[in-house]
Design an enzyme around this catalytic site. Structure first.
Site, mmCIF file in Angstrom:
data_model
loop_
_atom_site.group_PDB
_atom_site.id
_atom_site.type_symbol
_atom_site.label_atom_id
_atom_site.label_comp_id
_atom_site.label_asym_id
_atom_site.label_seq_id
_atom_site.Cartn_x
_atom_site.Cartn_y
_atom_site.Cartn_z
ATOM 1 N N ARG A 1 78.605 112.564 -0.167
ATOM 2 C CA ARG A 1 79.469 111.003 -0.437
ATOM 3 C C ARG A 1 78.499 110.593 0.326
ATOM 4 O O ARG A 1 77.893 110.737 1.488
ATOM 5 C CB ARG A 1 80.953 110.994 0.458
ATOM 6 C CG ARG A 1 81.923 109.927 -0.025
ATOM 7 C CD ARG A 1 82.884 110.036 0.849
ATOM 8 N NE ARG A 1 82.742 110.238 2.314
ATOM 9 C CZ ARG A 1 84.014 109.721 3.150
ATOM 10 N NH1 ARG A 1 85.176 108.943 2.470
ATOM 11 N NH2 ARG A 1 84.154 110.028 4.033
ATOM 12 N N ASP B 1 84.981 116.114 10.062
ATOM 13 C CA ASP B 1 84.050 116.669 8.655
ATOM 14 C C ASP B 1 84.463 117.897 8.751
ATOM 15 O O ASP B 1 84.107 118.559 9.478
ATOM 16 C CB ASP B 1 82.879 115.893 9.316
ATOM 17 C CG ASP B 1 81.907 116.170 7.979
ATOM 18 O OD1 ASP B 1 81.329 115.366 7.599
ATOM 19 O OD2 ASP B 1 82.091 116.800 7.429
ATOM 20 N N ASP C 1 81.196 120.232 7.548
ATOM 21 C CA ASP C 1 80.968 120.218 9.258
ATOM 22 C C ASP C 1 81.427 120.495 10.179
ATOM 23 O O ASP C 1 80.818 122.112 11.213
ATOM 24 C CB ASP C 1 80.766 118.998 10.168
ATOM 25 C CG ASP C 1 79.672 118.060 9.778
ATOM 26 O OD1 ASP C 1 78.478 118.818 8.746
ATOM 27 O OD2 ASP C 1 79.200 116.416 9.881
ATOM 28 N N THR D 1 76.917 104.243 1.416
ATOM 29 C CA THR D 1 77.241 103.832 -0.492
ATOM 30 C C THR D 1 78.644 104.529 -0.189
ATOM 31 O O THR D 1 80.307 103.166 -1.031
ATOM 32 C CB THR D 1 77.430 103.868 -1.447
ATOM 33 O OG1 THR D 1 76.828 105.155 -1.980
ATOM 34 C CG2 THR D 1 76.150 102.990 -2.053
HETATM 35 C C1 PRP Z 1 83.927 115.468 2.163
HETATM 36 C C2 PRP Z 1 85.134 116.118 1.798
HETATM 37 C C3 PRP Z 1 85.297 115.595 -0.182
HETATM 38 C C4 PRP Z 1 85.467 114.130 0.523
HETATM 39 C C5 PRP Z 1 86.332 113.436 0.199
HETATM 40 O O1 PRP Z 1 82.438 116.014 1.849
HETATM 41 O O2 PRP Z 1 84.342 117.689 1.868
HETATM 42 O O3 PRP Z 1 84.222 116.031 -0.776
HETATM 43 O O4 PRP Z 1 84.497 114.107 1.896
HETATM 44 O O5 PRP Z 1 85.932 111.647 0.172
HETATM 45 P P1 PRP Z 1 86.305 111.246 -0.854
HETATM 46 O O6 PRP Z 1 87.861 111.153 -1.056
HETATM 47 O O7 PRP Z 1 86.204 110.209 0.174
HETATM 48 O O8 PRP Z 1 85.247 110.673 -2.022
HETATM 49 P P2 PRP Z 1 81.358 115.426 1.934
HETATM 50 O O9 PRP Z 1 80.645 114.402 1.146
HETATM 51 O O10 PRP Z 1 81.254 115.174 3.732
HETATM 52 O O11 PRP Z 1 80.398 116.667 1.936
HETATM 53 P P3 PRP Z 1 80.790 118.314 1.943
HETATM 54 O O12 PRP Z 1 81.654 118.544 1.421
HETATM 55 O O13 PRP Z 1 79.027 118.635 1.599
HETATM 56 O O14 PRP Z 1 80.347 118.010 3.975
HETATM 57 N N1 URA Z 2 85.511 113.867 4.444
HETATM 58 C C1 URA Z 2 85.333 114.170 5.191
HETATM 59 O O1 URA Z 2 85.095 115.815 5.490
HETATM 60 N N2 URA Z 2 86.834 114.138 6.647
HETATM 61 C C2 URA Z 2 86.771 112.479 6.316
HETATM 62 O O2 URA Z 2 88.083 112.601 7.055
HETATM 63 C C3 URA Z 2 86.731 111.761 4.897
HETATM 64 C C4 URA Z 2 85.909 112.655 4.334
#
Ligand code: PRP
Ligand code: URA
Length: 209
Positions: free
Chosen positions: A104, A200, A203, A108
């Site tokens: 994400r 997160d 993380d 944006t």
């Molecule tokens: C997080 C999570 C989802 C997304 C959800 O991923 O694992 O994939 O955010 O958010 P959304 O419904 O608003 O799209 P992130 O972008 O943090 O990537 P990562 O898994 O690589 O940490």
């Molecule tokens: N992605 C995450 O990992 N946590 C949230 O709360 C939203 C998006």
């Protein structure tokens, strides 16, 4: 419209509480996510078709049930979806695993796709898209679009925690996709984090913050 199932088994709910707790460290967080994914896999496979076979017990010949061999594909959304794969494979060991890499954009909040690798026969498989978090729904929406564009016909979405906004987005964009959750939370905050949520997921799983 796709249905939403909140899997409220006491073991899932108990473990989810510790997953949410900010004092739970990376090792324990990872183990708990793995366990909850396995328990959710148990629930999500409840309707798998069975076939009849004939076997011999030590005393008699009898008819008995076996899985009808439905082809399943797991599709974790990278990175955080990876944390749920092994737990699910414990119960569905023959499943093929495809990967969709999305993150994400912090400015944006739009998903950016950076990787995709899928089993060849996705059009014949029932696909389960896996991501711990369904926040705005942007990432899952994008992943599902990518799968459909490549021929996927049967898709379900499995997440630990969702916000109502994300559920609504998937229901509107993909009325054919049912959603399986461990919890449906209250809302999103100003940074599109799920409240109360777990922070997160990537993380916390990989210890990157
Ligand atoms: C997080 C999570 C989802 C997304 C959800 O991923 O694992 O994939 O955010 O958010 P959304 O419904 O608003 O799209 P992130 O972008 O943090 O990537 P990562 O898994 O690589 O940490
Ligand atoms: N992605 C995450 O990992 N946590 C949230 O709360 C939203 C998006």
């Amino acid at each position: 419209m796709g249905k939403v199932y909140v899997l409220d088994h006491p073991l899932i709910q108990h473990k989810l509480t510790y997953i949410r707790d900010k004092n739970t460290g990376t090792k324990e967080f990872r183990e708990l996510v793995d366990e909850v994914a396995m328990l959710m896999a148990f629930e999500i496979t409840r309707n798998l078709p069975l076939a009849e076979t004939t076997i011999n017990t030590p005393v008699v010949e009898t008819k008995a049930k076996v899985l009808a061999g439905k082809k399943i594909g797991l599709v974790p959304i990278l990175r955080a979806g990876l944390g749920m794969v092994d737990g699910m494979l414990k119960l569905i060991p023959a499943a093929r695993v495809g990967h969709v890499g999305l993150y994400r954009d912090p400015e944006t909040l739009e998903p950016v796709e950076y990787y995709i690798k899928l089993p060849k026969d996705i059009s014949e498989r029932e696909l389960i898209v896996i991501d711990p978090m369904l926040a705005t729904g942007g990432s899952a929406n994008d992943a599902i679009h990518s799968l459909k564009k490549r021929g996927a016909k049967q898709i379900r979405l499995m997440c630990l925690i969702a916000a109502p906004e994300g559920v609504e987005k998937i229901q509107e964009a993909h009325p054919d996709v049912d959603i399986y959750l461990a919890a449906l939370d209250e809302k999103l905050d100003d940074h599109a984090y799920i409240i109360p949520g777990l922070g997160d997921a990537g993380d916390r799983l990989f210890g990157t913050k």
